[in-house]
Design a protein around this motif. Structure first.
Motif, PDB file in Angstrom:
ATOM      1  N   ASN A 170      67.821  33.823  50.359  1.00  0.00           N
ATOM      2  CA  ASN A 170      68.009  33.339  48.986  1.00  0.00           C
ATOM      3  C   ASN A 170      66.880  33.820  48.073  1.00  0.00           C
ATOM      4  O   ASN A 170      67.124  34.208  46.922  1.00  0.00           O
ATOM      5  CB  ASN A 170      68.078  31.814  48.957  1.00  0.00           C
ATOM      6  CG  ASN A 170      69.369  31.279  49.524  1.00  0.00           C
ATOM      7  OD1 ASN A 170      70.351  32.007  49.641  1.00  0.00           O
ATOM      8  ND2 ASN A 170      69.357  30.005  49.894  1.00  0.00           N
ATOM      9  N   LEU A 171      65.638  33.793  48.569  1.00  0.00           N
ATOM     10  CA  LEU A 171      64.504  34.284  47.786  1.00  0.00           C
ATOM     11  C   LEU A 171      64.677  35.757  47.443  1.00  0.00           C
ATOM     12  O   LEU A 171      64.464  36.171  46.298  1.00  0.00           O
ATOM     13  CB  LEU A 171      63.190  34.082  48.547  1.00  0.00           C
ATOM     14  CG  LEU A 171      62.617  32.669  48.572  1.00  0.00           C
ATOM     15  CD1 LEU A 171      61.366  32.633  49.443  1.00  0.00           C
ATOM     16  CD2 LEU A 171      62.289  32.194  47.185  1.00  0.00           C
ATOM     17  N   GLU A 172      65.041  36.544  48.448  1.00  0.00           N
ATOM     18  CA  GLU A 172      65.226  37.977  48.226  1.00  0.00           C
ATOM     19  C   GLU A 172      66.356  38.244  47.234  1.00  0.00           C
ATOM     20  O   GLU A 172      66.237  39.077  46.345  1.00  0.00           O
ATOM     21  CB  GLU A 172      65.492  38.691  49.566  1.00  0.00           C
ATOM     22  CG  GLU A 172      65.625  40.189  49.450  1.00  0.00           C
ATOM     23  CD  GLU A 172      64.356  40.863  48.942  1.00  0.00           C
ATOM     24  OE1 GLU A 172      64.494  41.942  48.341  1.00  0.00           O
ATOM     25  OE2 GLU A 172      63.240  40.324  49.108  1.00  0.00           O
ATOM     26  N   ARG A 173      67.473  37.533  47.382  1.00  0.00           N
ATOM     27  CA  ARG A 173      68.607  37.685  46.473  1.00  0.00           C
ATOM     28  C   ARG A 173      68.186  37.357  45.028  1.00  0.00           C
ATOM     29  O   ARG A 173      68.502  38.092  44.094  1.00  0.00           O
ATOM     30  CB  ARG A 173      69.752  36.779  46.919  1.00  0.00           C
ATOM     31  CG  ARG A 173      71.028  36.979  46.086  1.00  0.00           C
ATOM     32  CD  ARG A 173      72.074  35.942  46.371  1.00  0.00           C
ATOM     33  NE  ARG A 173      71.598  34.641  45.911  1.00  0.00           N
ATOM     34  CZ  ARG A 173      71.591  33.515  46.626  1.00  0.00           C
ATOM     35  NH1 ARG A 173      72.049  33.505  47.840  1.00  0.00           N
ATOM     36  NH2 ARG A 173      71.112  32.398  46.131  1.00  0.00           N
ATOM     37  N   ASP A 174      67.449  36.260  44.853  1.00  0.00           N
ATOM     38  CA  ASP A 174      66.997  35.871  43.509  1.00  0.00           C
ATOM     39  C   ASP A 174      66.020  36.887  42.925  1.00  0.00           C
ATOM     40  O   ASP A 174      66.074  37.214  41.747  1.00  0.00           O
ATOM     41  CB  ASP A 174      66.352  34.490  43.539  1.00  0.00           C
ATOM     42  CG  ASP A 174      67.349  33.387  43.797  1.00  0.00           C
ATOM     43  OD1 ASP A 174      68.561  33.638  43.654  1.00  0.00           O
ATOM     44  OD2 ASP A 174      66.914  32.267  44.142  1.00  0.00           O
ATOM     45  N   ARG A 175      65.105  37.444  43.790  1.00  0.00           N
ATOM     46  CA  ARG A 175      64.149  38.437  43.324  1.00  0.00           C
ATOM     47  C   ARG A 175      64.869  39.695  42.846  1.00  0.00           C
ATOM     48  O   ARG A 175      64.566  40.246  41.788  1.00  0.00           O
ATOM     49  CB  ARG A 175      63.158  38.776  44.439  1.00  0.00           C
ATOM     50  CG  ARG A 175      62.041  39.711  43.996  1.00  0.00           C
ATOM     51  CD  ARG A 175      61.183  40.166  45.156  1.00  0.00           C
ATOM     52  NE  ARG A 175      61.924  40.946  46.132  1.00  0.00           N
ATOM     53  CZ  ARG A 175      62.323  42.225  45.958  1.00  0.00           C
ATOM     54  NH1 ARG A 175      62.081  42.840  44.830  1.00  0.00           N
ATOM     55  NH2 ARG A 175      62.977  42.859  46.900  1.00  0.00           N
ATOM     56  N   ARG A 177      67.972  39.915  41.740  1.00  0.00           N
ATOM     57  CA  ARG A 177      68.715  39.603  40.498  1.00  0.00           C
ATOM     58  C   ARG A 177      67.781  39.621  39.285  1.00  0.00           C
ATOM     59  O   ARG A 177      68.170  40.048  38.201  1.00  0.00           O
ATOM     60  CB  ARG A 177      69.383  38.242  40.592  1.00  0.00           C
ATOM     61  CG  ARG A 177      70.640  38.265  41.406  1.00  0.00           C
ATOM     62  CD  ARG A 177      71.298  36.907  41.360  1.00  0.00           C
ATOM     63  NE  ARG A 177      72.420  36.848  42.283  1.00  0.00           N
ATOM     64  CZ  ARG A 177      73.007  35.735  42.671  1.00  0.00           C
ATOM     65  NH1 ARG A 177      72.606  34.583  42.213  1.00  0.00           N
ATOM     66  NH2 ARG A 177      74.013  35.788  43.514  1.00  0.00           N
ATOM     67  N   ARG A 178      66.573  39.124  39.442  1.00  0.00           N
ATOM     68  CA  ARG A 178      65.626  39.072  38.326  1.00  0.00           C
ATOM     69  C   ARG A 178      65.133  40.454  37.934  1.00  0.00           C
ATOM     70  O   ARG A 178      64.788  40.688  36.774  1.00  0.00           O
ATOM     71  CB  ARG A 178      64.446  38.173  38.668  1.00  0.00           C
ATOM     72  CG  ARG A 178      64.755  36.688  38.552  1.00  0.00           C
ATOM     73  CD  ARG A 178      63.479  35.865  38.604  1.00  0.00           C
ATOM     74  NE  ARG A 178      62.707  36.150  39.823  1.00  0.00           N
ATOM     75  CZ  ARG A 178      62.782  35.423  40.934  1.00  0.00           C
ATOM     76  NH1 ARG A 178      63.566  34.377  40.973  1.00  0.00           N
ATOM     77  NH2 ARG A 178      62.063  35.757  41.977  1.00  0.00           N
ATOM     78  N   THR A 179      65.036  41.360  38.894  1.00  0.00           N
ATOM     79  CA  THR A 179      64.508  42.699  38.588  1.00  0.00           C
ATOM     80  C   THR A 179      65.563  43.650  38.061  1.00  0.00           C
ATOM     81  O   THR A 179      65.234  44.681  37.495  1.00  0.00           O
ATOM     82  CB  THR A 179      63.845  43.309  39.832  1.00  0.00           C
ATOM     83  OG1 THR A 179      64.785  43.380  40.890  1.00  0.00           O
ATOM     84  CG2 THR A 179      62.624  42.492  40.243  1.00  0.00           C
ATOM     85  N   GLN A 182      70.115  43.432  32.889  1.00  0.00           N
ATOM     86  CA  GLN A 182      71.364  42.718  32.624  1.00  0.00           C
ATOM     87  C   GLN A 182      72.311  43.544  31.876  1.00  0.00           C
ATOM     88  O   GLN A 182      72.545  44.021  30.995  1.00  0.00           O
ATOM     89  CB  GLN A 182      71.092  41.403  31.883  1.00  0.00           C
ATOM     90  CG  GLN A 182      70.275  40.463  32.697  1.00  0.00           C
ATOM     91  CD  GLN A 182      71.073  39.855  33.868  1.00  0.00           C
ATOM     92  OE1 GLN A 182      72.271  39.781  33.839  1.00  0.00           O
ATOM     93  NE2 GLN A 182      70.372  39.481  34.914  1.00  0.00           N
TER      94      GLN A 182
END
Length: 182
Positions: A170-175, A177-179, A182
């Motif tokens: 989950n941490l990796e997925r969120d990281r 998405r943020r980088t 959009q």
């Protein structure tokens, strides 16, 4: 003390009313008979030397087992004279108090709150119904004889359990998405 001066000013304005100066450490307090409450409030508001034009609060106190059981408390402010005044009305159990909405229209909601919490009825109040408690609530929770020991099963939920691998994923997925733009 200022309370004695208020009582002296009220005596000719509300004939037949008997007032009592109350003890207080913060601001002037007088006891008003319930049957003369509205006349007293009108005199306090309309007399320029008094000028109590703001009703700040209406609340109550339950003194069970003392009689009379309740005191309804009104906090007033005279903005032009920079004074505060506390009115208290002694109310026996089962008795009513006249509404002061005709003097201060803002008294409607605080009087509803007092009725909801203590069960003190305000005569001629146009909308005396529950305000803080649900409509189907039984009783008045601020009364000293209100049953506090209510037995109700606690509603619990299973905590969210995530394995270490799921947490890292989950941490990796969120990281990621943020980088990503959009």
């Amino acid at each position: 003390m200022y309370a004695a001066a208020v009582v002296e000013s009220l005596a000719p304005l509300v004939p037949g009313a008997t007032y009592e100066v109350g003890r207080s450490i913060d601001f002037a307090t007088i006891y008003v008979p319930a049957d003369r409450l509205v006349d007293t409030c009108r005199a306090l508001r309309d007399t320029p030397s008094l000028g109590f034009n703001l009703l700040v609060e209406v609340t109550a106190v339950d003194f069970l087992p003392r009689a009379p059981r309740y005191e309804v408390v009104y906090h007033l402010v005279s903005i032009p004279n920079r004074r505060r005044l506390r009115l208290k009305v002694r109310v026996p159990d089962g008795a009513t108090v006249p509404t002061v909405q005709g003097v201060w229209p803002a008294a409607g909601w605080p009087e509803r709150e007092v009725w909801d919490m203590f069960g003190i009825v305000f005569d001629d109040h146009g909308d005396l119904r529950r305000l803080l408690m649900p409509e189907d609530w039984t009783g008045h929770p601020q009364r000293k004889d209100y049953p506090v020991q209510i037995r109700k099963t606690a509603q619990t939920y299973a905590p969210l359990e995530v394995s270490e691998q799921e947490f890292r994923a989950n941490l990796e997925r969120d990281r990621v998405r943020r980088t990503q733009p959009q």
